[in-house]
Design a protein around this motif. Structure first.
Motif, PDB file in Angstrom:
ATOM      1  N   GLU A  25       0.837  -1.205   0.000  1.00 31.43           N
ATOM      2  CA  GLU A  25       0.000   0.000   0.000  1.00 31.43           C
ATOM      3  C   GLU A  25       0.875   1.259   0.000  1.00 31.43           C
ATOM      4  N   ILE A  26       1.968   1.179   0.754  1.00 31.65           N
ATOM      5  CA  ILE A  26       2.861   2.336   0.814  1.00 31.65           C
ATOM      6  C   ILE A  26       3.518   2.561  -0.546  1.00 31.65           C
ATOM      7  N   GLU A  27       3.920   1.476  -1.187  1.00 32.26           N
ATOM      8  CA  GLU A  27       4.527   1.586  -2.523  1.00 32.26           C
ATOM      9  C   GLU A  27       3.614   2.313  -3.492  1.00 32.26           C
ATOM     10  N   LYS A  28       2.351   2.027  -3.387  1.00 33.85           N
ATOM     11  CA  LYS A  28       1.369   2.667  -4.286  1.00 33.85           C
ATOM     12  C   LYS A  28       1.393   4.180  -4.122  1.00 33.85           C
ATOM     13  N   LYS A  29       1.606   4.630  -2.889  1.00 34.11           N
ATOM     14  CA  LYS A  29       1.653   6.068  -2.652  1.00 34.11           C
ATOM     15  C   LYS A  29       3.007   6.659  -3.058  1.00 34.11           C
ATOM     16  N   VAL A  30       4.043   5.843  -2.933  1.00 30.00           N
ATOM     17  CA  VAL A  30       5.400   6.334  -3.171  1.00 30.00           C
ATOM     18  C   VAL A  30       5.727   6.431  -4.663  1.00 30.00           C
ATOM     19  N   LYS A  31       5.224   5.489  -5.442  1.00 24.55           N
ATOM     20  CA  LYS A  31       5.559   5.450  -6.873  1.00 24.55           C
ATOM     21  C   LYS A  31       5.250   6.757  -7.610  1.00 24.55           C
ATOM     22  N   PRO A  32       4.056   7.324  -7.459  1.00 28.72           N
ATOM     23  CA  PRO A  32       3.796   8.594  -8.159  1.00 28.72           C
ATOM     24  C   PRO A  32       4.693   9.740  -7.683  1.00 28.72           C
ATOM     25  N   ILE A  33       5.080   9.689  -6.409  1.00 22.84           N
ATOM     26  CA  ILE A  33       5.989  10.739  -5.902  1.00 22.84           C
ATOM     27  C   ILE A  33       7.334  10.636  -6.608  1.00 22.84           C
ATOM     28  N   LEU A  34       7.871   9.412  -6.690  1.00 24.95           N
ATOM     29  CA  LEU A  34       9.159   9.207  -7.367  1.00 24.95           C
ATOM     30  C   LEU A  34       9.073   9.644  -8.829  1.00 24.95           C
ATOM     31  N   LYS A  35       7.982   9.272  -9.462  1.00 25.28           N
ATOM     32  CA  LYS A  35       7.787   9.613 -10.875  1.00 25.28           C
ATOM     33  C   LYS A  35       7.816  11.129 -11.072  1.00 25.28           C
ATOM     34  N   LYS A  36       7.121  11.807 -10.200  1.00 27.68           N
ATOM     35  CA  LYS A  36       7.017  13.262 -10.319  1.00 27.68           C
ATOM     36  C   LYS A  36       8.397  13.915 -10.120  1.00 27.68           C
ATOM     37  N   VAL A  37       9.151  13.401  -9.163  1.00 28.81           N
ATOM     38  CA  VAL A  37      10.489  13.962  -8.919  1.00 28.81           C
ATOM     39  C   VAL A  37      11.383  13.715 -10.133  1.00 28.81           C
ATOM     40  N   LYS A  38      11.270  12.524 -10.706  1.00 25.22           N
ATOM     41  CA  LYS A  38      12.077  12.179 -11.874  1.00 25.22           C
ATOM     42  C   LYS A  38      11.768  13.138 -13.027  1.00 25.22           C
ATOM     43  N   LYS A  39      10.500  13.466 -13.171  1.00 25.46           N
ATOM     44  CA  LYS A  39      10.045  14.274 -14.304  1.00 25.46           C
ATOM     45  C   LYS A  39      10.245  15.769 -14.056  1.00 25.46           C
ATOM     46  N   LYS A  40       9.875  16.208 -12.867  1.00 29.82           N
ATOM     47  CA  LYS A  40       9.836  17.656 -12.638  1.00 29.82           C
ATOM     48  C   LYS A  40      10.973  18.191 -11.771  1.00 29.82           C
ATOM     49  N   GLY A  41      11.776  17.302 -11.210  1.00 30.23           N
ATOM     50  CA  GLY A  41      12.952  17.745 -10.473  1.00 30.23           C
ATOM     51  C   GLY A  41      12.638  18.662  -9.309  1.00 30.23           C
ATOM     52  N   ASP A  42      13.406  19.750  -9.232  1.00 30.66           N
ATOM     53  CA  ASP A  42      13.272  20.681  -8.104  1.00 30.66           C
ATOM     54  C   ASP A  42      11.845  21.188  -7.900  1.00 30.66           C
ATOM     55  N   LYS A  43      11.129  21.376  -9.001  1.00 28.61           N
ATOM     56  CA  LYS A  43       9.747  21.851  -8.889  1.00 28.61           C
ATOM     57  C   LYS A  43       8.927  20.882  -8.048  1.00 28.61           C
ATOM     58  N   ALA A  44       9.142  19.606  -8.272  1.00 26.21           N
ATOM     59  CA  ALA A  44       8.409  18.594  -7.503  1.00 26.21           C
ATOM     60  C   ALA A  44       8.817  18.664  -6.031  1.00 26.21           C
ATOM     61  N   LEU A  45      10.100  18.872  -5.774  1.00 32.93           N
ATOM     62  CA  LEU A  45      10.573  18.951  -4.382  1.00 32.93           C
ATOM     63  C   LEU A  45       9.927  20.133  -3.665  1.00 32.93           C
ATOM     64  N   LEU A  46       9.850  21.259  -4.360  1.00 26.77           N
ATOM     65  CA  LEU A  46       9.237  22.446  -3.764  1.00 26.77           C
ATOM     66  C   LEU A  46       7.741  22.196  -3.512  1.00 26.77           C
ATOM     67  N   TYR A  47       7.120  21.521  -4.462  1.00 27.24           N
ATOM     68  CA  TYR A  47       5.700  21.206  -4.334  1.00 27.24           C
ATOM     69  C   TYR A  47       5.451  20.326  -3.100  1.00 27.24           C
ATOM     70  N   TYR A  48       6.246  19.278  -2.948  1.00 27.94           N
ATOM     71  CA  TYR A  48       6.032  18.359  -1.817  1.00 27.94           C
ATOM     72  C   TYR A  48       6.427  18.996  -0.480  1.00 27.94           C
ATOM     73  N   ALA A  49       7.398  19.897  -0.520  1.00 25.17           N
ATOM     74  CA  ALA A  49       7.765  20.599   0.712  1.00 25.17           C
ATOM     75  C   ALA A  49       6.540  21.363   1.229  1.00 25.17           C
ATOM     76  N   LEU A  50       5.842  21.979   0.302  1.00 28.92           N
ATOM     77  CA  LEU A  50       4.637  22.725   0.675  1.00 28.92           C
ATOM     78  C   LEU A  50       3.514  21.772   1.070  1.00 28.92           C
ATOM     79  N   GLU A  51       3.310  20.767   0.217  1.00 30.90           N
ATOM     80  CA  GLU A  51       2.195  19.836   0.382  1.00 30.90           C
ATOM     81  C   GLU A  51       2.356  18.970   1.637  1.00 30.90           C
TER      82      GLU A  51
END
Lengths: 434, 434
Positions: A25-51
């Protein structure tokens, strides 16, 4: 505390079961996060820092000013304590340096090994209530001794977008190259794939919650090395009638305060001590700020009454604890028979807390029974060993026939030819010279 | 062979790309196999032996009679070659034994490490056309030196339900405890979960196809250790004008014959040698029984013409080859600058084939760029290192304050208390004695 008296060997496996993480179940939540970081880089990090961390960041990178500020905020006595712990940890890890001498396996055939630092390593340091600056020391000191070129640290910011000063102070002390304000699975993604601010690393170290653990396992499948698989922290104590019940209770509680899923085990041949430890637990737990957590964790604690020390050791080797305290008269003798454990503490005056912080050994250790196959973090964890060989003309004449025969039997004829073509060349040169 | 002249550094990453395995699709096929083995044990192994290996088995276990029979079938010259290779491999791995001396980090605080064998290890040895008995030596000899209690080997049976005699002969030689006739993902499942015939192991070693690799990665997530992530085999050769083009071609082909996905790289400062190697390749490939495979593999081969040796080494360190042959005049000097590689071969008379079989170094090495963080298999791979510590009353008085200060700063008060309660006890004892 669950008390189990004289359990039969067949029941051990069941009694020693650890709670299994719901990784799927945790993997299911983690996979999209990893994908987003791979694709969007720092922008994704800033987004998750806020989120996720509720932090508005203008920059992911910890600045030199922030480090200077942190240096001022850490008290002098804490700095002195850290300096002494640093020295001990450094001493123990320096002693792990190896020098390999070349081995001449046959005349003209020389083989050797060399330890080479992993160029870029990443540390994950959790945030939250307890600022684990001790982990910065435990990872940073061996990385420095190894000679890793770049050490990238990620750690979640608090709601003000700051990192705890003790973490920044120790990171600076061990020579961390860059500190990225990012936590959780997204930080692991940044270390694994790289972002414009985060250099991609080859190996990721450090503890974390289940999201971090799942992310580490996922990027490991993609080829990034990780220190080891992680689970909740554990201690097992083997005690006889020379053990001090108050000390045992304190050691159990120091494990229990880590989290509600912390594992504690007491194994003893002495029935009386169980009662005494139970009484001490009740008294000591009251004084702890994290007593609610410790109380929940202690309900899962198990106490085994066994027939003799042989049985105790068999049981403990089957469990393979992360930390093992042997508080018995013959602790040194019993220690010789430990097969599966992360780190072992001998005698009444060797609490786990000493190794957690300052005695010199590393505190990043295999949990969840992984001590059956894994070692804790050491200098080796930051290096890889490359083998080298050199064969002279004479050497090839000595070894050539062996290789030809074996390659032929494996039906790998090009392997055989790589030898034969050289042997023929040597023969021809010899003929030409005569 | 693709020739790339003087590539700019920015283009390297792209030029050095390896083909990525389609792991996701393979995982989908492997997961139900693992599940079935976990649930049905030996019955599942027998089912897959029939389904996938087309072998009707009455027993999964290789019998003593089969081993005796195999011993008769292996020729005397092959036995002699194996015996000599054994001795070299043993010599090099024996030299990897370590003795740790206790370290006194502070007065009264003693820390040390101990290497302890992993009790149960599993080997996967592929079947198919090439009987890889050399891998049995490469895994079995260090496991024996380490002192692993149980060594369980799995290998697929042929259609007659038999295992190649050279594999059985070498397995017996290195003291394998049990041989299970099972291949593919199902064999990995058996080693990871155990079946009534297969003891569950703590660490799995050995090469295999994409199904085996995927299965190893999946069980690794469940806590079984594996030797390393695997990919297709690779060689990179660095050559100058002192290199012999015929030898280079032979070395490239000995890698190419492994499979159509084998990776071969030639890096040189000398344009002439590229042409000469190309001519040699055409001539030599014709004589190989596996020429079709080698030909396909060689179409993916890349040849880099670079400006100087510094650039060559940068490029090679970026690629991190499993095998690196340095066929240059100053091979030993250049070897010092290798940062990322599995195993390095120096000079014109040190072909990779020597290390594959008999020189002494291990042939189980990191592929796919994993040499940036992973070492090849060594004696260490079969042991874990447990740390120990002992603190005297005086030692605790020396280290206690440091730990208290640090634990307090991490807000782990029970950790602090584990020290304080002991220090108070010492103080009271002292007061009572006065």
């Amino acid at each position: 505390m669950q008390i189990i008296k004289y359990p039969e060997k067949e029941t051990w496996a069941n009694l020693l079961t650890r709670p299994t993480a719901r990784l799927k179940e945790i993997e299911k939540k983690v996979k999209p996060i990893l994908k987003k970081v791979k694709k969007k880089g720092d922008k994704a990090l800033l987004y998750y820092a806020l989120e996720l961390d509720k932090a508005v960041l203008t920059d992911l990178l910890v600045s030199q000013e922030e480090i200077e500020e942190a240096k001022k905020q850490v008290s002098r006595p804490l700095k002195q304590a850290i300096a002494k712990a640093y020295k001990n940890i450094e001493k123990f890890h320096l002693a792990q340096q190896e020098k390999f001498k070349p081995v001449s396996t046959m005349t003209g055939v020389t083989c050797w090994r060399k330890s080479v630092p992993i160029q870029r390593v990443g540390f994950y340091i959790p945030g939250g209530t307890a600022p684990l600056f001790s982990t910065v020391l435990m990872l940073g000191i061996p990385a420095k001794i190894a000679g890793c070129e770049q050490v990238i640290m990620t750690t979640p910011p608090n709601r003000e977008g700051k990192v705890h000063p003790a973490i920044l102070y120790t990171a600076d002390l061990v020579g961390v190259s860059k500190i990225i304000k990012s936590g959780g699975a997204q930080a692991i993604g940044a270390l694994a794939y790289g972002t414009s601010q985060t250099p991609r690393v080859y190996k990721i170290f450090g503890p974390g919650n289940q999201f971090v653990t799942a992310a580490k396992q996922l990027v490991a499948k993609q080829g990034v090395a990780i220190d080891m698989p992680a689970g909740p922290s554990e201690v097992a104590i083997l005690a006889d009638d020379t053990a001090n019940p108050a000390f045992i209770a304190a050691d159990l509680l120091s494990q229990a305060e880590h989290g509600i899923d912390s594992q504690t085990l007491l194994v003893t041949t002495n029935e009386e001590i169980i009662q005494k430890v139970a009484i001490e637990l009740v008294a000591q737990i009251e004084k702890l700020p994290r007593k609610e957590m410790a109380r929940i964790s202690m309900t899962n604690s198990r106490c085994f009454l066994v027939r003799n020390h042989e049985e105790a050791l068999d049981l403990l080797n089957e469990y393979a604890p992360e930390h093992l305290i042997i508080a018995t008269q013959d602790a040194k003798v019993l220690a010789e028979r430990v097969i599966n454990a992360g780190s072992v503490f001998l005698g009444n005056y060797t609490p786990e807390a000493a190794g957690d912080y300052a005695s010199g050994t590393n505190h990043t250790l295999p949990t969840n029974g992984f001590a059956k196959a894994y070692s804790g973090v050491s200098l080796d964890s930051f290096m890889k060993k490359i083998t080298f060989q050199h064969i002279t003309e004479e050497g090839l004449q000595n070894i050539g026939g062996i290789v030809e025969k074996m390659a032929e039997a494996e039906m790998l004829i090009a392997h055989k030819e790589a030898i034969s073509i050289r042997l023929r060349h040597l023969q021809e040169s010899k003929a030409n010279n005569q």
